[in-house]
Design a protein around this motif. Structure first.
Motif, mmCIF file in Angstrom:
data_model
loop_
_atom_site.group_PDB
_atom_site.id
_atom_site.type_symbol
_atom_site.label_atom_id
_atom_site.label_comp_id
_atom_site.label_asym_id
_atom_site.label_seq_id
_atom_site.Cartn_x
_atom_site.Cartn_y
_atom_site.Cartn_z
ATOM 1 N N ALA A 1 4.199 17.487 -6.942
ATOM 2 C CA ALA A 1 2.975 16.924 -6.371
ATOM 3 C C ALA A 1 2.949 15.406 -6.535
ATOM 4 C CB ALA A 1 1.754 17.553 -7.049
ATOM 5 N N TYR A 2 3.337 14.931 -7.716
ATOM 6 C CA TYR A 2 3.331 13.487 -7.965
ATOM 7 C C TYR A 2 4.318 12.772 -7.036
ATOM 8 C CZ TYR A 2 3.965 8.970 -10.209
ATOM 9 O OH TYR A 2 4.068 7.613 -10.449
ATOM 10 N N GLU A 3 5.516 13.315 -6.916
ATOM 11 C CA GLU A 3 6.535 12.672 -6.079
ATOM 12 C C GLU A 3 6.101 12.656 -4.612
ATOM 13 O OE1 GLU A 3 9.807 11.182 -4.137
ATOM 14 O OE2 GLU A 3 9.001 13.171 -3.645
ATOM 15 N N ALA A 4 5.497 13.765 -4.157
ATOM 16 C CA ALA A 4 5.040 13.831 -2.765
ATOM 17 C C ALA A 4 3.923 12.819 -2.503
ATOM 18 C CB ALA A 4 4.556 15.250 -2.449
ATOM 19 N N MET A 5 2.990 12.706 -3.452
ATOM 20 C CA MET A 5 1.861 11.789 -3.258
ATOM 21 C C MET A 5 2.295 10.324 -3.259
ATOM 22 S SD MET A 5 -1.420 13.411 -5.276
ATOM 23 C CE MET A 5 -0.611 13.843 -6.816
ATOM 24 N N THR A 6 3.333 10.004 -3.998
ATOM 25 C CA THR A 6 3.766 8.604 -4.101
ATOM 26 C C THR A 6 4.866 8.249 -3.107
ATOM 27 O OG1 THR A 6 5.264 9.239 -5.905
ATOM 28 C CG2 THR A 6 3.091 8.361 -6.524
ATOM 29 N N SER A 7 5.164 9.176 -2.187
ATOM 30 C CA SER A 7 6.182 8.931 -1.162
ATOM 31 C C SER A 7 5.510 8.699 0.190
ATOM 32 C CB SER A 7 7.137 10.123 -1.055
ATOM 33 O OG SER A 7 7.845 10.294 -2.270
ATOM 34 N N GLU A 8 6.094 7.817 0.977
ATOM 35 C CA GLU A 8 5.545 7.500 2.300
ATOM 36 C C GLU A 8 5.829 8.630 3.276
ATOM 37 O OE1 GLU A 8 3.171 4.984 4.240
ATOM 38 O OE2 GLU A 8 4.169 4.241 2.436
ATOM 39 N N ARG A 9 4.831 8.949 4.081
ATOM 40 C CA ARG A 9 4.990 9.910 5.157
ATOM 41 C C ARG A 9 4.512 9.272 6.456
ATOM 42 N NH1 ARG A 9 7.539 11.794 1.770
ATOM 43 N NH2 ARG A 9 7.530 13.898 0.870
ATOM 44 N N SER A 10 5.014 9.752 7.594
ATOM 45 C CA SER A 10 4.658 9.154 8.871
ATOM 46 C C SER A 10 3.176 9.347 9.193
ATOM 47 C CB SER A 10 5.502 9.774 9.982
ATOM 48 O OG SER A 10 5.275 11.170 10.053
ATOM 49 N N TYR A 11 2.575 10.410 8.665
ATOM 50 C CA TYR A 11 1.190 10.725 9.016
ATOM 51 C C TYR A 11 0.177 10.323 7.933
ATOM 52 C CZ TYR A 11 2.594 14.794 6.236
ATOM 53 O OH TYR A 11 3.103 15.601 5.245
ATOM 54 N N ARG A 12 0.650 9.720 6.838
ATOM 55 C CA ARG A 12 -0.266 9.244 5.796
ATOM 56 C C ARG A 12 0.416 8.199 4.942
ATOM 57 N NH1 ARG A 12 1.809 10.681 1.223
ATOM 58 N NH2 ARG A 12 2.687 12.751 0.817
ATOM 59 N N SER A 13 -0.380 7.371 4.291
ATOM 60 C CA SER A 13 0.155 6.358 3.383
ATOM 61 C C SER A 13 0.355 6.966 2.008
ATOM 62 C CB SER A 13 -0.815 5.175 3.293
ATOM 63 O OG SER A 13 -0.969 4.560 4.546
ATOM 64 N N ARG A 14 1.274 6.407 1.287
ATOM 65 C CA ARG A 14 1.523 6.912 -0.063
ATOM 66 C C ARG A 14 0.460 6.415 -1.029
ATOM 67 N NH1 ARG A 14 4.074 3.756 -3.928
ATOM 68 N NH2 ARG A 14 4.577 1.623 -3.302
ATOM 69 N N LEU A 15 0.262 7.150 -2.115
ATOM 70 C CA LEU A 15 -0.634 6.719 -3.175
ATOM 71 C C LEU A 15 0.143 5.876 -4.177
ATOM 72 C CD1 LEU A 15 -2.640 9.997 -3.978
ATOM 73 C CD2 LEU A 15 -3.225 8.180 -2.364
ATOM 74 N N THR A 16 -0.547 4.986 -4.873
ATOM 75 C CA THR A 16 0.086 4.255 -5.965
ATOM 76 C C THR A 16 0.219 5.216 -7.143
ATOM 77 O OG1 THR A 16 -2.001 3.531 -6.921
ATOM 78 C CG2 THR A 16 -1.020 2.114 -5.212
ATOM 79 N N PRO A 17 1.119 4.935 -8.095
ATOM 80 C CA PRO A 17 1.243 5.819 -9.265
ATOM 81 C C PRO A 17 -0.086 6.070 -9.989
ATOM 82 C CG PRO A 17 3.151 4.405 -9.154
ATOM 83 C CD PRO A 17 2.215 3.940 -8.074
ATOM 84 N N PRO A 18 -0.914 5.045 -10.262
ATOM 85 C CA PRO A 18 -2.201 5.341 -10.917
ATOM 86 C C PRO A 18 -3.100 6.240 -10.068
ATOM 87 C CG PRO A 18 -1.679 3.023 -11.125
ATOM 88 C CD PRO A 18 -0.703 3.593 -10.150
ATOM 89 N N GLU A 19 -3.107 6.041 -8.745
ATOM 90 C CA GLU A 19 -3.917 6.885 -7.863
ATOM 91 C C GLU A 19 -3.430 8.333 -7.899
ATOM 92 O OE1 GLU A 19 -5.224 3.614 -4.430
ATOM 93 O OE2 GLU A 19 -3.349 4.750 -4.220
ATOM 94 N N ALA A 20 -2.104 8.505 -7.916
ATOM 95 C CA ALA A 20 -1.541 9.861 -7.954
ATOM 96 C C ALA A 20 -1.883 10.554 -9.269
ATOM 97 C CB ALA A 20 -0.023 9.799 -7.758
ATOM 98 N N ILE A 21 -1.807 9.817 -10.377
ATOM 99 C CA ILE A 21 -2.169 10.391 -11.670
ATOM 100 C C ILE A 21 -3.643 10.787 -11.684
ATOM 101 C CG2 ILE A 21 -2.564 9.828 -14.108
ATOM 102 C CD1 ILE A 21 0.273 10.618 -13.592
ATOM 103 N N GLU A 22 -4.503 9.954 -11.119
ATOM 104 C CA GLU A 22 -5.933 10.278 -11.055
ATOM 105 C C GLU A 22 -6.157 11.547 -10.240
ATOM 106 O OE1 GLU A 22 -8.348 9.323 -12.658
ATOM 107 O OE2 GLU A 22 -8.021 7.273 -13.343
ATOM 108 N N GLU A 23 -5.399 11.694 -9.152
ATOM 109 C CA GLU A 23 -5.513 12.890 -8.324
ATOM 110 C C GLU A 23 -5.067 14.128 -9.097
ATOM 111 O OE1 GLU A 23 -6.439 15.020 -4.832
ATOM 112 O OE2 GLU A 23 -6.951 12.977 -5.477
ATOM 113 N N LEU A 24 -3.978 14.008 -9.844
ATOM 114 C CA LEU A 24 -3.512 15.125 -10.669
ATOM 115 C C LEU A 24 -4.540 15.460 -11.747
ATOM 116 C CD1 LEU A 24 0.262 14.183 -11.150
ATOM 117 C CD2 LEU A 24 -0.618 16.116 -9.838
ATOM 118 N N ARG A 25 -5.144 14.433 -12.331
ATOM 119 C CA ARG A 25 -6.172 14.658 -13.345
ATOM 120 C C ARG A 25 -7.355 15.442 -12.792
ATOM 121 N NH1 ARG A 25 -7.732 9.505 -16.992
ATOM 122 N NH2 ARG A 25 -6.063 9.605 -18.543
#
Length: 268
Positions: free
Chosen positions: A214-238
């Motif tokens: 989940a963390y790797e997917a959230m912090t990776s760029e996709r054509s249909y969405r922007s990636r999250l920064t590491p702190p944003e991804a951690i907050e989402e996991l939290r």
């Protein structure tokens, strides 16, 4: 040849046991035939009885080294096959090329923080490297689509853990690894797939891969969405810790990222 037949039968029944042939005389051709039939060594009579234990010990060590070489060769071939599968996944899914390697590195970092046993860590590493192998059976249109997936495409995508488990489970030695792969998209509250397992029913290594994935997917760029920064991804996991993800594992990932300097320490 008829005299050698019992030797061949004994060697077939006990392939791991060294067989020492004790004989008063043996011609060169007969010696070659006995070794071909399964004898480990030949001892000519008369002999010093003190030699026998040393001879047995030498042949036991020889067999041990042979088994060790075969095991190492088998392990090497298995790892080559695994690397080939990972390469096939990356070649098929252009947007996630290298994803499996990143997830593996994250999962092993979490494992180090949690100090899980070596045997469990080895299974975790293989499962992380192969967690998306089931995508080999999915249509390219679903994998490389540059817009959000339709419900039908998502339904096909949700099949990949079970498909991957089936592929890897065909190798007897990887039965446990295949179980981890099957359950890496399960959620603690039972809303995951493919089996809707809850809490402790989900293998612990699968719970680690779920967080790393989940963390790797959230912090990776996709054509249909922007990636999250590491702190944003951690907050989402939290936000989903305790419902989707293990709180212990999310905290371990956070510690790893703080230690590596990828994020600053977040406020609890």
């Amino acid at each position: 040849n008829s005299e050698m037949k019992p030797l061949g039968i004994l060697a077939a029944i006990h392939p791991a046991m060294p067989i020492i042939l004790v004989t008063p005389i043996l011609h060169v051709e007969a010696a070659r035939e006995s070794l071909r039939r399964g004898a480990s060594d030949i001892l000519l009579r008369p002999y010093n009885p003190a030699e026998l234990p040393l001879l047995i010990e030498r042949n036991l060590e020889r067999r041990r080294l042979e088994r060790q070489r075969l095991t190492q060769k088998s392990a090497g071939l298995l790892l080559q096959a695994i690397d080939a599968l990972v390469s096939a996944i990356d070649a098929k899914d252009h947007y996630t090329a290298g994803h499996s390697q990143q997830v593996t590195a994250l999962a092993l970092g979490i494992a180090d923080e949690l100090e899980i046993p070596h045997e469990e860590r080895s299974a975790l590493e293989l499962a992380a490297r192969l967690h998306d192998v089931g995508k080999l059976a999915l249509p390219d249109t679903a994998l490389n689509k540059q817009s959000p997936l339709t419900e039908e495409e998502w339904a096909a995508m949700r099949e990949h853990p079970a498909l991957g488990s089936k592929i890897v489970g065909a190798i007897d030695e990887l039965a446990y690894v295949s179980t981890i792969i099957r359950h890496h998209h399960e959620r603690l509250n039972g809303t995951g797939y493919p089996d809707g397992l809850r809490g402790p029913a989900i293998p612990f290594p699968a719970r680690i891969i779920a967080v790393a994935d989940a963390y790797e997917a959230m912090t990776s760029e996709r054509s249909y969405r922007s990636r999250l920064t590491p702190p944003e991804a951690i907050e989402e996991l939290r936000r989903h810790a305790g419902s989707y993800y293990s709180q212990e594992i999310v905290k371990a990932l956070e510690k790893k990222l703080v230690a590596s300097g990828e994020i600053d320490a977040l406020i609890s």
